[in-house]
Design a protein around this motif. Structure first.
Motif, PDB file in Angstrom:
ATOM      1  N   VAL A  71       0.857  -1.181   0.000  1.00 11.23           N
ATOM      2  CA  VAL A  71       0.000   0.000   0.000  1.00 11.23           C
ATOM      3  C   VAL A  71       0.895   1.233   0.000  1.00 11.23           C
ATOM      4  N   THR A  72       0.674   2.115  -0.957  1.00  9.20           N
ATOM      5  CA  THR A  72       1.411   3.378  -1.032  1.00  9.20           C
ATOM      6  C   THR A  72       0.398   4.504  -0.882  1.00  9.20           C
ATOM      7  N   GLU A  73       0.670   5.418   0.054  1.00  8.04           N
ATOM      8  CA  GLU A  73      -0.250   6.533   0.255  1.00  8.04           C
ATOM      9  C   GLU A  73       0.524   7.812   0.536  1.00  8.04           C
ATOM     10  N   THR A  98       5.056   3.912   2.107  1.00  6.43           N
ATOM     11  CA  THR A  98       4.790   2.598   1.525  1.00  6.43           C
ATOM     12  C   THR A  98       4.902   1.563   2.632  1.00  6.43           C
ATOM     13  N   ARG A  99       3.882   0.716   2.728  1.00  2.00           N
ATOM     14  CA  ARG A  99       3.893  -0.341   3.737  1.00  2.00           C
ATOM     15  C   ARG A  99       3.295  -1.601   3.128  1.00  2.00           C
TER      16      ARG A  99
END
Length: 186
Positions: A71-73, A98-99
């Motif tokens: 997940v990139t936010e 990013t995680r």
């Protein structure tokens, strides 16, 4: 005047370290081979136990991989500064984060499967024809459980909410109409 002694010592030290490491690896391999029994190994069973010889069902074991999503936010670090007239004095500052998130854990599953005596080339050819009829397989009908057939089985299992192993499960064979349902499930 330069001597070459320090270099020699380094090579001797490196050689000694490699010899010690090789000795450790050898003893670890010997110890691990002796301490692991057949029931503790991970992976497919070498000889599946027959559950019911009349049905021809056996058990198999497989390890399903974990499903991980990246997940990139954009995270707001500093809000925008806006003047009283509505103009932007300084824009907002964002940081990209990013995680990875685990959607499904890796696990070992055990499932019923048609026994090896049932999985003849004719039976596998029937599996391939059934997968062709449903749009999952586009290879040759050759009666072998090759990587293309296994991939088609896995895609079919994914859509049917069965274990995603690529191995033919009893549930998959029944869904394809290749193995009869027990009387109690009719």
């Amino acid at each position: 005047m330069t001597t070459h002694r320090p270099r020699t010592r380094r090579y001797v030290g490196a050689g000694l370290a490699l010899a010690l490491l090789a000795g450790c690896m050898e003893s670890y391999a010997t110890r691990s081979d002796q301490s692991i029994s057949a029931s503790q190994t991970i992976g497919p069973l070498t000889e599946p136990a027959v559950v019911n010889s009349a049905d021809g069902t056996c058990f198999a074991r497989a390890t399903t991989p974990a499903i991980i999503e990246t997940v990139t936010e954009q995270v707001l670090v500093q809000p925008a500064v806006v003047r009283s007239d509505g103009s932007v004095q300084s824009p907002a500052a964002f940081r990209t984060v990013t995680r990875q998130q685990i959607l499904r854990e890796r696990r070992e599953v055990e499932f019923e499967t048609p026994c090896a005596t049932v999985q003849t080339p004719e039976f596998i050819a029937s599996v391939q024809r059934a997968l062709v009829a449903r749009g999952y397989y586009r290879g040759a009908i050759n009666g072998t459980l090759d990587p293309r057939t296994s991939a088609a089985i896995e895609r079919f299992q994914t859509d049917q909410d069965d274990v995603h192993t690529g191995q033919l499960t009893l549930k998959t064979a029944r869904t394809l109409g290749l193995v009869a349902l027990p009387r109690g499930e009719l």
